[in-house]
Design an enzyme around this catalytic site. Structure first.
Site, PDB file in Angstrom:
ATOM      1  N   HIS A 190       0.411  12.657  -6.613  1.00 29.09           N
ATOM      2  CA  HIS A 190       0.079  11.232  -6.678  1.00 29.09           C
ATOM      3  C   HIS A 190      -1.195  11.000  -7.485  1.00 29.09           C
ATOM      4  CE1 HIS A 190       0.489   7.096  -5.483  1.00 29.09           C
ATOM      5  NE2 HIS A 190      -0.732   7.066  -4.974  1.00 29.09           N
ATOM      6  N   LYS A 194      -0.950  -6.117 -10.639  1.00 34.05           N
ATOM      7  CA  LYS A 194      -0.621  -6.560  -9.285  1.00 34.05           C
ATOM      8  C   LYS A 194      -1.804  -6.356  -8.371  1.00 34.05           C
ATOM      9  CE  LYS A 194       0.576  -2.259  -7.266  1.00 34.05           C
ATOM     10  NZ  LYS A 194       1.361  -1.442  -6.400  1.00 34.05           N
ATOM     11  N   ALA A 233       9.843   0.745  -1.995  1.00 34.03           N
ATOM     12  CA  ALA A 233      10.394   0.133  -3.217  1.00 34.03           C
ATOM     13  C   ALA A 233       9.883  -1.280  -3.477  1.00 34.03           C
ATOM     14  CB  ALA A 233      11.929   0.151  -3.198  1.00 34.03           C
TER      15      ALA A 233
END
Length: 316
Positions: free
Chosen positions: A135, A197, A229
């Site tokens: 990640h 975002k 998701a």
């Protein structure tokens, strides 16, 4: 095959993803090592190795995916069993490295779980880690042992090149994936766009803006993992609303928890390409999903580790 530091190697599997382990072992020309991982009636994990590992280069294939804690403990206990059985070297092959999202302190009193898991693996006796698309790349530095960090990008790039889409734009669903999107765009020879975002709380995202020209384009959203998701589907819907011709998506790790499948099914995503670093239950497989295997890449990397050949040449 050149002789490495060890005369033989063996591939073992925990219970997290035995299908992937079998595929990797088959490509490497070996049967899976004989081992059983069971539980006592109270839930404690019991590991039995049914063949010798003394002086052997051992590879344990185990993604720390759902159920994360069970799979992590299985891996640690298998490592301990091999260490006490005098294994020559213990390689933890972790296609999906769980607990990686908490990789730094973003506010007071936060844990850093990716470092904690690294410490646990080293303390258990792991000599080397082989993983894919962490990640955050800096997690490699949390280990004081070698880490071979494979990338799933070439598999996705090859697939999209063969699709031969025109008017392509690679889109990063957030600022954290910009480097990944830029690398894919470079190989596909196309521009990138970025979804700006903000995330009001964990597992919830809100689309703010699109940076870049996506009108009338075929957009490919690229991310490292898809969990609930929310990020990828909100981004896809925003792209379509703002004039994208079609929206495709690709990711390395299919976590697919909670409402993920419903969100994907109802989103503007035409096709979602996923790599099989974690198992995907049959009931979660839908028509717009395409699954590609990472087994050949892991098998080649593991052979190169055994023979002391370069891993980086896999990505030249």
């Amino acid at each position: 095959m050149k002789a490495g530091a060890f005369t033989d190697f063996k591939v073992f599997a925990g219970n997290s993803h035995p299908q992937l382990a079998e595929e990797i072992a088959s490509i490497m020309g070996k049967p899976l090592g004989k081992a059983t991982v069971n539980t006592f009636s109270d839930g404690e994990i019991s590991v039995n190795l049914w063949e010798t590992v003394r002086g052997v280069d051992c590879y344990i294939v185990q993604s720390t995916c759902d159920p994360v804690n069970n799979n992590l403990m299985e891996l640690l206990i298998m490592v301990d069993a091999m260490k006490r059985a005098s294994a020559g070297r213990i390689n933890a092959v972790i296609p999906y490295y769980g607990y990686a999202r908490q990789d730094r302190k973003t506010k007071a009193r936060d844990p850093i779980t990716s470092k904690l898991v690294a410490d646990l693996l080293v303390a258990a006796g792991v000599d080397r880690v082989v993983t894919m698309d962490l990640h955050a790349a800096q997690i490699q530095g949390y280990f004081n042992i070698p880490v071979d960090h494979l990338v799933g990008m070439p598999i996705l790039v090859k697939y999209y090149k063969e699709k031969n889409l025109d008017d392509l734009v690679v889109v990063s669903p957030d600022h954290g994936s910009v480097t990944r999107a830029r690398n894919v765009a470079q190989f596909l020879d196309c521009p990138i766009a970025i979804v700006d975002k903000r995330r009001p709380e964990p597992n919830k995202s809100e689309i703010m803006n699109i940076i870049g020209n996506i009108e009338g384009k075929n957009c490919i959203l690229i991310d490292d993992m898809i969990d609930t998701a929310g990020t990828i589907t909100n981004a896809a819907n925003a792209l379509k609303d703002l004039g994208a011709k079609a929206v495709y998506a690709g990711a390395t790790h299919p976590i697919l928890s909670g409402p993920a499948i419903e969100r994907i099914e109802n989103s503007a995503i035409e096709e979602l390409v996923l790599l099989n670093t974690t198992p995907i239950a049959e009931e979660k497989k839908i028509d717009k999903m395409k699954i590609l295997s990472v087994a050949p890449l892991f098998a080649e990397a593991m052979i190169r580790i055994f023979t002391n050949d370069s891993i980086s040449k896999l990505f030249d």
